[in-house]
Design a protein around this motif. Structure first.
Motif, PDB file in Angstrom:
ATOM      1  N   TRP A 271     -35.277 -23.525  45.476  1.00  0.00           N
ATOM      2  CA  TRP A 271     -35.638 -23.262  47.176  1.00  0.00           C
ATOM      3  C   TRP A 271     -34.372 -23.935  47.442  1.00  0.00           C
ATOM      4  O   TRP A 271     -34.156 -24.872  47.576  1.00  0.00           O
TER       5      TRP A 271
ATOM      6  N   ARG B  31     -33.993 -14.598  51.145  1.00  0.00           N
ATOM      7  CA  ARG B  31     -35.263 -14.852  52.144  1.00  0.00           C
ATOM      8  C   ARG B  31     -35.372 -14.436  53.310  1.00  0.00           C
ATOM      9  O   ARG B  31     -36.094 -13.547  53.710  1.00  0.00           O
TER      10      ARG B  31
ATOM     11  N   TRP C  47     -45.204 -12.102  46.657  1.00  0.00           N
ATOM     12  CA  TRP C  47     -44.817 -12.688  45.570  1.00  0.00           C
ATOM     13  C   TRP C  47     -43.955 -11.738  44.157  1.00  0.00           C
ATOM     14  O   TRP C  47     -43.902 -11.684  43.839  1.00  0.00           O
TER      15      TRP C  47
ATOM     16  N   GLU D 186     -39.251 -27.074  42.848  1.00  0.00           N
ATOM     17  CA  GLU D 186     -40.208 -26.864  44.719  1.00  0.00           C
ATOM     18  C   GLU D 186     -39.699 -27.686  45.403  1.00  0.00           C
ATOM     19  O   GLU D 186     -40.432 -29.424  44.713  1.00  0.00           O
TER      20      GLU D 186
ATOM     21  N   GLU E 287     -45.657 -23.478  52.172  1.00  0.00           N
ATOM     22  CA  GLU E 287     -45.163 -21.850  52.423  1.00  0.00           C
ATOM     23  C   GLU E 287     -45.185 -21.111  51.190  1.00  0.00           C
ATOM     24  O   GLU E 287     -45.002 -20.153  50.893  1.00  0.00           O
ATOM     25  N   THR E 288     -44.304 -21.826  50.217  1.00  0.00           N
ATOM     26  CA  THR E 288     -43.689 -21.102  48.832  1.00  0.00           C
ATOM     27  C   THR E 288     -44.687 -21.438  47.829  1.00  0.00           C
ATOM     28  O   THR E 288     -44.125 -21.104  46.317  1.00  0.00           O
TER      29      THR E 288
ATOM     30  N   SER F 174     -43.821 -19.252  43.797  1.00  0.00           N
ATOM     31  CA  SER F 174     -43.426 -20.202  43.277  1.00  0.00           C
ATOM     32  C   SER F 174     -44.486 -19.947  41.776  1.00  0.00           C
ATOM     33  O   SER F 174     -43.573 -19.753  40.507  1.00  0.00           O
TER      34      SER F 174
END
Length: 448
Positions: A231, A276, A295, A316, A321-322, A326
């Motif tokens: 990320w 993204r 996802w 990570e 948010e992600t 993940s």
């Protein structure tokens, strides 16, 4: 300070010359103030402005203790912990200083109504305290930010587990965004000869953090052939993770937020890149509800880029948010390794995808001395390069922190402290010439 700077810039100054220099009674430093720690109450995080809370002021030179060194700081850099300090989140750092100050009469020095922040430096040793034998006045050094006491057995297998482990310049005082810094001698490492001061100051915290998180057995233990989802792959942390993955024979899958950042990843050698924003991923339907369909779409896109394989490791750091995405996209038996939560600390994920697929979540925080040394060694050898995009003067640190807070930067943002200009401190121009394109890679989009 002029005499110190003259000695540093001299080609003839010896260790004895540096040891003979008179130290100033005070120096300029970037500080936050205890009496201003409530100044942003009621504001959203994004509305808190580091330019209002960071001050450049004269502060007294701290007393030098056993096992410590005073370093003339030629350059430093802004990390996200400096942003946290400047906006007093998640808590004002003065609580850290108060707790450290209760440990001993020596640590009481750190408990002050101001906090000199900053967790990176490149500079020259001015003085060493009793018990320091490896380093001497005049040594050109960089510093990593792990501060440990090592009086407990807990830290002797991995110093990050020491109960008195702290991050220098964030949980301790006298940090690197200043003309002089106080460090423990076991924070010091050799400055890469082919880099300028500001370039050498840039990798420390983020390169060491990425090394432990991705390469070390204390983190993900990356191996050749691994698919690694990164990320923010062109950012402060991600740019080093991308380089480490490429240098280690892995396949980075770089997630970025613009075509410009995608171009930087390609220039580093990455081929699998996801923009993204351009592809419109929205992992949350609203503030409280994630969207598993996103996802799944994200996982399908990853497999398109990897020849049908899921990722072995997720690097990570965005957090809330992600994190759900993940956990979902990691392969069966894979690892999600996390070192931060810049988008929020309260993570949510579907645990079925974790336990039923035997995935692992590993917490990783900075690095121990050995890991930091190994990470710095890769920089010295020209295998990993600084990702410096812009340099500010010490007086402009508030703006530098603002830019990092608002994600207006690429890679790392540097700060000149004692160095009067960029480009100083290069001792091996011949070796530098072999790597100059990579060294300047993050500057090229702005210079073009």
């Amino acid at each position: 300070m002029k005499e110190i700077l003259d000695a540093i810039r001299s080609a003839d100054a010896t260790s004895a010359d540096f040891a003979a220099l008179a130290l100033p009674e005070s120096y300029r430093a970037v500080t936050v103030r205890k009496d201003e720690s409530a100044m942003f109450e009621g504001l959203a995080t994004c509305d808190k402005d580091p330019r209002k809370s960071l001050h450049v002021e004269e502060v007294p030179l701290p007393e030098l203790g056993p096992g410590e060194a005073l370093v003339a700081v030629m350059a430093s850099s802004v990390n996200y912990n400096s942003v946290w300090s400047s906006i007093f989140e998640p808590l004002p750092t003065f609580g850290f200083l108060e707790r450290y100050g209760r440990l001993s009469p020596l640590t009481k020095r750190h408990d002050l109504p101001y906090h000199v922040i900053g967790s990176d430096l490149a500079g020259v040793v001015l003085r060493t305290g009793p018990g320091v034998n490896v380093w001497k006045a005049g040594d050109e050094v960089v510093a990593h930010c792990l501060s440990v006491e090592l009086e407990s057995s807990d830290g002797h297998n991995d110093t990050m587990l020491d109960p008195e482990q702290r991050i220098w310049g964030f949980e301790t005082n006298f940090g690197g965004l200043a003309e002089i810094a106080l460090v423990k001698s076991n924070q010091l490492m050799p400055k890469p000869d082919h880099l300028s001061w500001e370039e050498a100051a840039a990798p420390g915290l983020v390169n060491s953090t990425a090394y432990r998180q991705l390469v070390s057995r204390n983190g993900a233990g990356m191996k050749q052939g691994d698919n690694v989802l990164i990320w923010g792959a062109s950012g402060g942390l991600g740019s080093y993770a991308t380089q480490l993955a490429l240098a280690g024979g892995a396949n980075p899958v770089c997630v970025v937020s613009s075509e410009q950042k995608a171009g930087i990843c390609r220039a580093m050698g990455a081929e699998a890149i996801i923009d993204r924003n351009a592809e419109g991923y929205a992992f949350w339907k609203d503030e409280d509800t994630q969207d598993p369909r996103e996802w799944k779409r994200f996982g399908q896109r990853i497999r398109e880029l990897t020849g049908g394989e899921d990722v072995d490791i997720v690097f990570e750091h965005p957090g809330r948010e992600t994190f759900g995405a993940s956990v979902y996209v990691t392969r069966k038996g894979g690892t999600i390794v996390t070192c931060a939560s810049t988008s929020g600390y309260k993570h949510e994920y579907d645990n079925r995808y974790l336990w039923m697929s035997l995935k692992k979540i590993v917490g990783s925080h900075f690095a121990n001395y050995r890991e930091a040394w190994e990470a710095n060694r890769l920089v010295v050898k020209g295998r990993i390069h600084p990702t410096l995009s812009r340099t500010y003067r010490l007086e402009e640190t508030g703006q530098a922190a603002y830019d990092v807070h608002r994600n207006l930067h690429q890679g790392k943002v540097g700060v000149l402290c004692l160095a009067p200009e960029e480009g100083l401190g290069i001792r091996d121009p011949e070796f530098r010439e072999k790597h100059v394109t990579a060294i300047n890679r993050f500057r090229l989009p702005q210079e073009g």
